[in-house]
Structure formats: C-alpha cells, structure tokens
Design an enzyme around this catalytic site. Sequence first.
Site, PDB file in Angstrom:
ATOM      1  N   ASN A 187     -32.771  46.463  65.795  1.00 43.01           N
ATOM      2  CA  ASN A 187     -33.806  45.674  66.487  1.00 43.01           C
ATOM      3  C   ASN A 187     -33.243  45.253  67.849  1.00 43.01           C
ATOM      4  O   ASN A 187     -32.050  45.438  68.104  1.00 43.01           O
ATOM      5  CB  ASN A 187     -34.184  44.450  65.628  1.00 43.01           C
ATOM      6  CG  ASN A 187     -32.989  43.532  65.427  1.00 43.01           C
ATOM      7  OD1 ASN A 187     -32.480  42.943  66.372  1.00 43.01           O
ATOM      8  ND2 ASN A 187     -32.510  43.436  64.197  1.00 43.01           N
ATOM      9  N   ASP A 234     -33.412  43.574  57.531  1.00 46.70           N
ATOM     10  CA  ASP A 234     -33.732  43.211  56.145  1.00 46.70           C
ATOM     11  C   ASP A 234     -33.583  44.395  55.200  1.00 46.70           C
ATOM     12  O   ASP A 234     -33.400  44.219  54.007  1.00 46.70           O
ATOM     13  CB  ASP A 234     -35.159  42.658  56.069  1.00 46.70           C
ATOM     14  CG  ASP A 234     -35.270  41.318  56.780  1.00 46.70           C
ATOM     15  OD1 ASP A 234     -34.354  40.494  56.615  1.00 46.70           O
ATOM     16  OD2 ASP A 234     -36.244  41.097  57.525  1.00 46.70           O
ATOM     17  N   LYS A 268     -38.813  28.454  54.773  1.00 46.27           N
ATOM     18  CA  LYS A 268     -37.408  28.900  54.869  1.00 46.27           C
ATOM     19  C   LYS A 268     -36.430  27.746  54.651  1.00 46.27           C
ATOM     20  O   LYS A 268     -35.358  27.934  54.084  1.00 46.27           O
ATOM     21  CB  LYS A 268     -37.154  29.541  56.237  1.00 46.27           C
ATOM     22  CG  LYS A 268     -37.628  30.973  56.232  1.00 46.27           C
ATOM     23  CD  LYS A 268     -37.426  31.698  57.510  1.00 46.27           C
ATOM     24  CE  LYS A 268     -38.286  32.949  57.418  1.00 46.27           C
ATOM     25  NZ  LYS A 268     -38.492  33.625  58.632  1.00 46.27           N
ATOM     26  N   PHE A 320     -32.579  30.389  61.480  1.00 48.66           N
ATOM     27  CA  PHE A 320     -33.568  30.689  62.515  1.00 48.66           C
ATOM     28  C   PHE A 320     -34.774  31.366  61.880  1.00 48.66           C
ATOM     29  O   PHE A 320     -34.649  32.017  60.847  1.00 48.66           O
ATOM     30  CB  PHE A 320     -32.961  31.598  63.600  1.00 48.66           C
ATOM     31  CG  PHE A 320     -32.214  30.818  64.658  1.00 48.66           C
ATOM     32  CD1 PHE A 320     -31.077  30.091  64.327  1.00 48.66           C
ATOM     33  CD2 PHE A 320     -32.656  30.797  65.965  1.00 48.66           C
ATOM     34  CE1 PHE A 320     -30.399  29.355  65.298  1.00 48.66           C
ATOM     35  CE2 PHE A 320     -31.969  30.064  66.942  1.00 48.66           C
ATOM     36  CZ  PHE A 320     -30.846  29.343  66.605  1.00 48.66           C
ATOM     37  N   LYS A 338     -34.139  28.818  51.594  1.00 45.06           N
ATOM     38  CA  LYS A 338     -32.774  29.212  51.943  1.00 45.06           C
ATOM     39  C   LYS A 338     -31.809  28.036  51.815  1.00 45.06           C
ATOM     40  O   LYS A 338     -30.648  28.137  52.222  1.00 45.06           O
ATOM     41  CB  LYS A 338     -32.751  29.799  53.356  1.00 45.06           C
ATOM     42  CG  LYS A 338     -33.732  30.977  53.496  1.00 45.06           C
ATOM     43  CD  LYS A 338     -33.390  31.905  54.618  1.00 45.06           C
ATOM     44  CE  LYS A 338     -34.443  32.992  54.778  1.00 45.06           C
ATOM     45  NZ  LYS A 338     -33.956  34.232  55.355  1.00 45.06           N
ATOM     46  N   LYS A 365     -26.020  65.467  61.292  1.00 49.25           N
ATOM     47  CA  LYS A 365     -27.298  65.196  61.947  1.00 49.25           C
ATOM     48  C   LYS A 365     -28.423  65.890  61.183  1.00 49.25           C
ATOM     49  O   LYS A 365     -28.319  67.086  60.897  1.00 49.25           O
ATOM     50  CB  LYS A 365     -27.253  65.704  63.387  1.00 49.25           C
ATOM     51  CG  LYS A 365     -28.517  65.438  64.149  1.00 49.25           C
ATOM     52  CD  LYS A 365     -28.442  65.961  65.576  1.00 49.25           C
ATOM     53  CE  LYS A 365     -29.811  65.813  66.241  1.00 49.25           C
ATOM     54  NZ  LYS A 365     -29.851  66.447  67.543  1.00 49.25           N
TER      55      LYS A 365
HETATM   56  O1  C5P Z   1     -36.207  35.573  56.182  1.00 46.53           O
HETATM   57  P1  C5P Z   1     -35.932  35.801  57.614  1.00 46.53           P
HETATM   58  O2  C5P Z   1     -35.202  37.065  57.879  1.00 46.53           O
HETATM   59  O3  C5P Z   1     -37.110  35.688  58.519  1.00 46.53           O
HETATM   60  O4  C5P Z   1     -34.967  34.579  57.994  1.00 46.53           O
HETATM   61  C1  C5P Z   1     -34.341  34.467  59.211  1.00 46.53           C
HETATM   62  C2  C5P Z   1     -33.072  33.703  59.074  1.00 46.53           C
HETATM   63  O5  C5P Z   1     -32.326  34.244  57.991  1.00 46.53           O
HETATM   64  C3  C5P Z   1     -32.163  33.802  60.276  1.00 46.53           C
HETATM   65  O6  C5P Z   1     -31.400  32.615  60.353  1.00 46.53           O
HETATM   66  C4  C5P Z   1     -31.290  35.001  59.946  1.00 46.53           C
HETATM   67  O7  C5P Z   1     -30.048  34.973  60.618  1.00 46.53           O
HETATM   68  C5  C5P Z   1     -31.123  34.852  58.450  1.00 46.53           C
HETATM   69  N1  C5P Z   1     -30.975  36.103  57.733  1.00 46.53           N
HETATM   70  C6  C5P Z   1     -29.785  36.429  57.131  1.00 46.53           C
HETATM   71  N2  C5P Z   1     -29.653  37.597  56.414  1.00 46.53           N
HETATM   72  C7  C5P Z   1     -30.689  38.429  56.298  1.00 46.53           C
HETATM   73  C8  C5P Z   1     -31.912  38.132  56.903  1.00 46.53           C
HETATM   74  C9  C5P Z   1     -32.026  36.958  57.605  1.00 46.53           C
HETATM   75  O8  C5P Z   1     -28.826  35.672  57.263  1.00 46.53           O
HETATM   76  N3  C5P Z   1     -30.540  39.555  55.627  1.00 46.53           N
END
Ligand code: C5P
Length: 416
Positions: free
Chosen positions: A227, A296, A357, A343, A361, A306
Amino acid sequence: MDAHLAFTRFTGRRLHLGVCGSIAAYKAPDFVRMWRDAGMDVGVTLTDAARRFIAPLTFAALGASPVFTTMFAAGHPGDGASPHSADDDVFGHLMPGQSAHAFVIAPASASTLARLAHGLADDMLSAQALAYPGPLVIAPAMNPKMWSNPATQDNLDVLRRRGHVVVEPGCGRTACMEEGQGRLADPRDIYLHALRAASPQDMQGRRVLVTLGPTREQWDGVRYWTNPSSGVMGASVAVALWLRGADVHAVCGPGTPWLPAAITRHDVTSARQMFEAADGLWDSMDAGVFTAAVADFSPAPRGPEKFKKADAQDGFSVDFTPNPDILATLGQRKRGGQKVVGFAAETSGLAQSMARKLAAKNADMIVGNLVGGADAGFGSATNRVTVLAAGRDAEEWPVLPKPDVAWRIVDWLVRL
Ligand code: C5P
C-alpha cells in the site's frame, strides 16, 4: 527539511549556536534556518577561526540574533562584526546561560573541545559555554588524526562524563582528502539533538515501540502486495517520542524515512516479520504506538520464479490468507501499566470504527483519519485526525503537519 522532522512547536524557545573554525562551518547557517523554522529564536557566537570561513552577517541575515564575535568589542575596530552584532554587550558572555534552552556547538573544533574540557574562558564562545548551566550539545568536526588523537579523545571523555551530549562525527573522506572519522555528523542529527535539549523530557525512562510504514507481501519472484504508506506519520511519532526523552524502538516497513541514530531501528519487509519483531520487543516496552499500514492479507506465494504472462492467458486468481493483527495481539497481551495507541484509517464511518477498534484491540487510544483528502493520510505532509481515548471525549484536531500531530499524540500518551 524531511517532512517527518519539520516540527513547529518550539515557539518561545531559545537556542544558542557556537560555530568554530572548521570547513564544516559553511553548514552552520542551515542549522539556523532549520531551528528558526521550528519556531525557535537563535543566537550565534563565531570564534575568530570560524570567521575565516563564514561571516557573522550570514547568520544575522537568516534571522539569528544576537550574533557575537569577540569578547571585547573595544579595541577591535573593523573586526567584521555586523551592525546587528551584540559585541558591545558587557554581559554577552552570560547571555546564553541566562536565556537559552539549548546550547549547541557545531562544528566544534579540537581546540574548542580542549577549552571546554579544561574550563578555559579565553574567548567569547568558551566563556559563554562555561557560564551555561545545562548540558551542551557538541558536534565535532576535524581531521581524522586530530579526532583520534588521545588528547582529543580524553577531552571528549571528560565532556561526556559531565553530561554533555557529543554528536559523533561521521566516517568517510574529509575535506582534507583523508579517510576516517571526522566529518560533521548528519545535520539532521544535530538539528534533532538541539530540539531534544529544548523539549520537555516527560517521556524520560519510558520504552516505546513504534511500528511504521507499509509492509510488502511477496507473491512471486518480482511482484508483491503493498500500500502507499510513506511512514512519515510513524516516523514523526518515533522522533517526537525520542525528543521527549523516550527510549524508542522503531519497527520499520520498507521505504520508511531516515531516523536519528539514537532510535533503535528494526527493518522488516513483510507483515509476518513486523509481527515477529514487535512481538519480541513488546514485553520490555512501556507503550506501543502502532502506526504501520500492515497488509491485512498475504497472497499465497508462488515461489521464487517470475510468473509468466503466457501461463495465464485467461487470467488467474490468487488466494490470500490473513496476517496476524499486531496491534490486537499485543493489545490483548498488555500487562498493567503498558499503554497502546492504534490508528484507524477509513474512507467512511470513522467515529464508529474508532470506538470499535478501541475496544476490539484493547487499545488505550485510537488516532483516526479519513483517507482520500489531499491534506491527510498516505503520502501527505499534513494530517487531519480525530483522537479517542478511554474515558475521554473524542477530539478533532485541525489540519497540522504530521510532526505536530505526533507531538500532540505524545501529549495525550503522557497523560494516559
Ligand atoms: O483493523 P485495522 O487494520 O483497520 O486497524 C488499524 C490499526 O491496527 C493500526 O494501528 C495498525 O497499525 C494496526 N494493525 C496491526 N496489524 C495488522 C493490521 C493493523 O498492527 N495486521
């Protein structure tokens, strides 16, 4: 100035810069500009030797005030001091000690180091340094043999023992065409050490993990899934934490910005590697700020070769598997006293997503922003965020440079 270092929250702080006779003196006016951009008032003292390399007027024209050149103005007619010179001030040698929040000597010559180590006060700069009560930030620059000479090294040991901060010179070819250590340190390191000296040390003694940047999930020998995260927001957070005294461990995805040497940097590529690095550090940390844009999902890898176009004339599909959620995993595992900041970057429904979140989290604070606007999010130098912490009302902040957003996040973290 790199976007992640452009702090502007130093209005009302005063810094004094001493410049010695070294070819690196030509870099000193740039420091004045950087600190002025950060909001600071900057005074300057040039040694006699410095004035052989660079004029006082250069500093005055960049807004430095006062600019000192000699201890005793009378008897030095036509000494090159600018009309803005402060050399007529009888107590000029006491002025930095009375009003400056940071005192930097860059470049510092071998002879000024010797003066400082032995408490001499036989020129304006050494007298001002002796009358300065706080730690000095000293950035030496000299020929490698002068640097490695035990006389210089002993002087440095004395200065370090007294609590002064030495920003070590770098290695490479010096102006005198010799190889070795002696080149003035990276100007960004010197700039930041000065900001640190003028910053509140309200994170002192706290160890903080910061994740930043994108991750890169390899698919075949040449392609990957990622990304556009630049890592600027996370790098700003890491630097702001360090400026305020924290011991910072940054787990950095690919392409993330330069960080000062005083921040421990762990470079990783994939989400899995980022998870393992963060997981290994977490138990010894007091807080974690999870700014990384972690992928994700990872594509099921096709191996090191390749993948050929000819093998997929009718298109093809790729299977993705979920990556570990670093923030959620470490948030769930946090022990008493550990604080977690996450974030949330969303295209809609920001408030609901932030509240969800915070709970899901097990975070103490969520910083949210809507992506898509020109003044916020991926790749932008500014950000417009909303912050939410358990037990506090959500707060919307105006569009701010990312370093200033980071500074405010630390303000909240201190009080969590
Ligand atoms: O669930 P989402 O990806 O939107 O959440 C964003 C937050 O979770 C950010 O703080 C990001 O750094 C963290 N994150 C993480 N590991 C992942 C996905 C997101 O630490 N695999």
